[in-house]
Design a protein around this motif. Structure first.
Motif, PDB file in Angstrom:
ATOM      1  N   LYS A 116       2.051 -33.463  -6.916  1.00 38.22           N
ATOM      2  CA  LYS A 116       1.028 -33.805  -5.926  1.00 38.22           C
ATOM      3  C   LYS A 116      -0.235 -32.960  -6.103  1.00 38.22           C
ATOM      4  CE  LYS A 116       0.153 -34.235  -0.969  1.00 38.22           C
ATOM      5  NZ  LYS A 116       0.707 -34.086   0.402  1.00 38.22           N
ATOM      6  N   GLU A 117      -0.083 -31.644  -6.169  1.00 36.98           N
ATOM      7  CA  GLU A 117      -1.237 -30.748  -6.216  1.00 36.98           C
ATOM      8  C   GLU A 117      -1.740 -30.483  -7.639  1.00 36.98           C
ATOM      9  OE1 GLU A 117      -2.845 -29.827  -3.603  1.00 36.98           O
ATOM     10  OE2 GLU A 117      -1.394 -30.710  -2.205  1.00 36.98           O
ATOM     11  N   HIS A 118      -0.887 -30.647  -8.634  1.00 37.45           N
ATOM     12  CA  HIS A 118      -1.253 -30.393 -10.036  1.00 37.45           C
ATOM     13  C   HIS A 118      -1.823 -28.981 -10.232  1.00 37.45           C
ATOM     14  CE1 HIS A 118      -0.654 -34.669 -10.807  1.00 37.45           C
ATOM     15  NE2 HIS A 118      -1.448 -34.941  -9.790  1.00 37.45           N
ATOM     16  N   THR A 119      -1.204 -28.021  -9.549  1.00 38.33           N
ATOM     17  CA  THR A 119      -1.671 -26.639  -9.617  1.00 38.33           C
ATOM     18  C   THR A 119      -1.707 -26.122 -11.048  1.00 38.33           C
ATOM     19  OG1 THR A 119      -0.795 -26.164  -7.412  1.00 38.33           O
ATOM     20  CG2 THR A 119      -1.167 -24.274  -8.873  1.00 38.33           C
ATOM     21  N   LEU A 120      -0.660 -26.385 -11.802  1.00 34.83           N
ATOM     22  CA  LEU A 120      -0.547 -25.839 -13.157  1.00 34.83           C
ATOM     23  C   LEU A 120      -1.556 -26.466 -14.111  1.00 34.83           C
ATOM     24  CD1 LEU A 120       3.359 -25.743 -13.367  1.00 34.83           C
ATOM     25  CD2 LEU A 120       1.813 -23.814 -12.949  1.00 34.83           C
ATOM     26  N   MET A 121      -1.617 -27.790 -14.117  1.00 32.60           N
ATOM     27  CA  MET A 121      -2.507 -28.450 -15.064  1.00 32.60           C
ATOM     28  C   MET A 121      -3.977 -28.360 -14.669  1.00 32.60           C
ATOM     29  SD  MET A 121      -1.254 -29.219 -17.838  1.00 32.60           S
ATOM     30  CE  MET A 121      -0.192 -30.132 -18.938  1.00 32.60           C
ATOM     31  N   SER A 152       8.814 -30.829 -22.457  1.00 31.67           N
ATOM     32  CA  SER A 152       7.866 -31.234 -23.499  1.00 31.67           C
ATOM     33  C   SER A 152       7.319 -32.626 -23.200  1.00 31.67           C
ATOM     34  CB  SER A 152       8.517 -31.190 -24.885  1.00 31.67           C
ATOM     35  OG  SER A 152       9.609 -32.076 -24.978  1.00 31.67           O
ATOM     36  N   GLU A 153       8.144 -33.498 -22.671  1.00 34.33           N
ATOM     37  CA  GLU A 153       7.668 -34.829 -22.279  1.00 34.33           C
ATOM     38  C   GLU A 153       6.666 -34.727 -21.132  1.00 34.33           C
ATOM     39  OE1 GLU A 153      11.193 -36.996 -21.376  1.00 34.33           O
ATOM     40  OE2 GLU A 153      11.901 -36.998 -23.458  1.00 34.33           O
ATOM     41  N   TRP A 154       6.889 -33.773 -20.232  1.00 41.02           N
ATOM     42  CA  TRP A 154       5.979 -33.570 -19.099  1.00 41.02           C
ATOM     43  C   TRP A 154       4.566 -33.266 -19.593  1.00 41.02           C
ATOM     44  CZ3 TRP A 154       3.194 -29.235 -17.452  1.00 41.02           C
ATOM     45  CH2 TRP A 154       2.681 -29.286 -16.150  1.00 41.02           C
ATOM     46  N   LEU A 155       4.455 -32.517 -20.666  1.00 39.44           N
ATOM     47  CA  LEU A 155       3.143 -32.185 -21.219  1.00 39.44           C
ATOM     48  C   LEU A 155       2.378 -33.418 -21.680  1.00 39.44           C
ATOM     49  CD1 LEU A 155       4.045 -29.041 -23.356  1.00 39.44           C
ATOM     50  CD2 LEU A 155       2.518 -29.071 -21.366  1.00 39.44           C
ATOM     51  N   LEU A 156       3.095 -34.512 -21.919  1.00 38.52           N
ATOM     52  CA  LEU A 156       2.485 -35.707 -22.490  1.00 38.52           C
ATOM     53  C   LEU A 156       2.348 -36.849 -21.487  1.00 38.52           C
ATOM     54  CD1 LEU A 156       4.370 -35.699 -25.919  1.00 38.52           C
ATOM     55  CD2 LEU A 156       2.244 -34.558 -25.314  1.00 38.52           C
ATOM     56  N   ASN A 170      -1.832 -34.976 -17.846  1.00 40.69           N
ATOM     57  CA  ASN A 170      -1.157 -33.901 -18.565  1.00 40.69           C
ATOM     58  C   ASN A 170      -1.485 -33.952 -20.051  1.00 40.69           C
ATOM     59  OD1 ASN A 170      -0.030 -33.399 -16.084  1.00 40.69           O
ATOM     60  ND2 ASN A 170       2.093 -33.425 -16.787  1.00 40.69           N
ATOM     61  N   LEU A 171      -1.520 -35.163 -20.616  1.00 44.63           N
ATOM     62  CA  LEU A 171      -1.795 -35.311 -22.040  1.00 44.63           C
ATOM     63  C   LEU A 171      -3.211 -34.860 -22.397  1.00 44.63           C
ATOM     64  CD1 LEU A 171      -1.019 -36.252 -24.871  1.00 44.63           C
ATOM     65  CD2 LEU A 171      -1.766 -38.546 -24.241  1.00 44.63           C
ATOM     66  N   THR A 172      -4.207 -35.245 -21.592  1.00 42.58           N
ATOM     67  CA  THR A 172      -5.578 -34.846 -21.909  1.00 42.58           C
ATOM     68  C   THR A 172      -5.754 -33.338 -21.789  1.00 42.58           C
ATOM     69  OG1 THR A 172      -6.320 -35.253 -19.623  1.00 42.58           O
ATOM     70  CG2 THR A 172      -6.551 -37.070 -21.204  1.00 42.58           C
ATOM     71  N   VAL A 173      -5.061 -32.729 -20.827  1.00 44.42           N
ATOM     72  CA  VAL A 173      -5.156 -31.275 -20.669  1.00 44.42           C
ATOM     73  C   VAL A 173      -4.450 -30.567 -21.820  1.00 44.42           C
ATOM     74  CG1 VAL A 173      -4.560 -29.316 -19.208  1.00 44.42           C
ATOM     75  CG2 VAL A 173      -5.384 -31.423 -18.163  1.00 44.42           C
ATOM     76  N   THR A 174      -3.274 -31.063 -22.199  1.00 41.45           N
ATOM     77  CA  THR A 174      -2.566 -30.491 -23.348  1.00 41.45           C
ATOM     78  C   THR A 174      -3.435 -30.563 -24.588  1.00 41.45           C
ATOM     79  OG1 THR A 174      -0.407 -31.103 -22.423  1.00 41.45           O
ATOM     80  CG2 THR A 174      -0.505 -30.676 -24.789  1.00 41.45           C
ATOM     81  N   THR A 175      -4.111 -31.693 -24.768  1.00 41.05           N
ATOM     82  CA  THR A 175      -5.008 -31.867 -25.909  1.00 41.05           C
ATOM     83  C   THR A 175      -6.165 -30.881 -25.855  1.00 41.05           C
ATOM     84  OG1 THR A 175      -4.459 -34.220 -26.022  1.00 41.05           O
ATOM     85  CG2 THR A 175      -6.472 -33.523 -27.128  1.00 41.05           C
ATOM     86  N   LYS A 176      -6.755 -30.726 -24.684  1.00 44.44           N
ATOM     87  CA  LYS A 176      -7.892 -29.814 -24.511  1.00 44.44           C
ATOM     88  C   LYS A 176      -7.503 -28.390 -24.882  1.00 44.44           C
ATOM     89  CE  LYS A 176     -11.221 -28.113 -21.095  1.00 44.44           C
ATOM     90  NZ  LYS A 176     -11.765 -28.267 -19.711  1.00 44.44           N
ATOM     91  N   VAL A 177      -6.361 -27.939 -24.384  1.00 42.09           N
ATOM     92  CA  VAL A 177      -5.901 -26.582 -24.674  1.00 42.09           C
ATOM     93  C   VAL A 177      -5.641 -26.415 -26.170  1.00 42.09           C
ATOM     94  CG1 VAL A 177      -4.017 -24.928 -24.318  1.00 42.09           C
ATOM     95  CG2 VAL A 177      -4.958 -26.177 -22.372  1.00 42.09           C
ATOM     96  N   THR A 178      -5.023 -27.412 -26.780  1.00 43.29           N
ATOM     97  CA  THR A 178      -4.720 -27.347 -28.210  1.00 43.29           C
ATOM     98  C   THR A 178      -5.993 -27.243 -29.037  1.00 43.29           C
ATOM     99  OG1 THR A 178      -2.763 -28.727 -27.822  1.00 43.29           O
ATOM    100  CG2 THR A 178      -3.485 -28.480 -30.088  1.00 43.29           C
TER     101      THR A 178
END
Length: 285
Positions: A116-121, A152-156, A170-178
């Protein structure tokens, strides 16, 4: 030489029941991280936040399981992330503690609590605004989430929400960090970035997931190749490049047009030669 036998500055590999080993970072002294965190937070947090710290101790030290973390735990994490009265060191120790938690298969419970809050991402999306030490800690956390299939699926995940007037997932953020890690001047961040790339490459992920990010990651890899990377980092990046060529027909064209051409790495090692020849075979004539 296989990836699992490579010596890395900070990383180690963890063998899954299926597929190849993911690269994760296990050399974190969780007791030291928690003790440092407690000292930094002394007298600065509310009673319910002290309880959240006790829950984290139960989870990481007493091995009580992720059920020990109450619904309030993410509120505590969110305040540490957002309240700039806390020092960067406070966030670093908290994130490194979470990076230890990320190695547990039940971390997915906490991740799902954050839907709901997406605190981590949301914090991860601000990666470029963080201090280098915060970035290294957060990159380690994200990389360690590849330890288990569910996290790992959660990241995508591709479901979007709005943050700072942007639609992100989650996928766009994972990509940004990478991408940020790959293009950093910091050797540790480059190591983390290529580790995430490698972990992405070995996952059995639906093609549609990579369709939107394969080209973006390829462009970052090609730019990264100009930084004179070591054999280990080149190997990881090439593994990812081969994977992206399998899911997007545009990747080969970008390699051909932009460069540097992967053939410049021929002769670096036997396994590099094998991957380079595979890439060459997939580039359109």
């Amino acid at each position: 030489m296989s990836e699992s036998n490579i010596e890395m500055d900070n990383g180690s590999t963890s063998q899954k029941n299926t597929g190849e080993p993911s690269i994760v970072y296990k050399n974190i002294d969780v007791k030291t991280e928690l003790e440092s965190l407690v000292k930094l937070l002394d007298g600065k947090i509310y009673k319910e936040e002290e309880i959240a710290m006790e829950e984290l101790h139960q989870y990481l030290i007493e091995d009580d399981g992720c059920w020990a973390l109450s619904d309030n735990f993410l509120n505590f994490v969110g305040r540490i992330f957002k309240d700039m009265s806390f020092s960067p060191e406070t966030r670093i120790h908290l994130i490194r503690a979470l990076a230890c938690a990320a190695l547990n298969d039940d971390i997915i419970i906490l991740l799902h609590q954050d839907r709901k809050e997406h605190t981590l991402m949301n914090f991860a999306n601000d990666f470029d605004k963080q201090s280098p030490d915060e970035q290294r800690a957060w990159g380690t956390f994200m990389c360690n989430l590849f330890e288990n299939p569910s996290s790992s699926e959660w990241l995508l995940y591709i479901s979007e929400w709005q943050y700072n007037n942007q639609n992100i997932s989650n996928l766009t953020v994972t990509t940004k960090v990478t991408v940020h890690c790959l293009l950093s001047n910091c050797p540790t961040l480059k190591d983390i970035g290529t580790s995430i790339l490698f972990n992405l490459a070995i996952k059995d992920v639906k093609t549609v997931v990579f369709d939107d990010v394969a080209v973006e990651l390829t462009m970052a890899i090609l730019q990264f190749f100009n930084s004179n990377p070591s054999e280990v980092l080149v190997y990881r990046a090439l593994r990812a490049l081969v994977r992206f060529m399998e899911v997007s027909k545009d990747v080969g064209s970008f390699i051909q047009m932009i460069g540097p051409h992967p053939k410049t790495f021929l002769g670096m090692s036997e396994r590099i030669d094998e991957l380079v020849n595979l890439v060459i075979s997939k580039i359109p004539v």
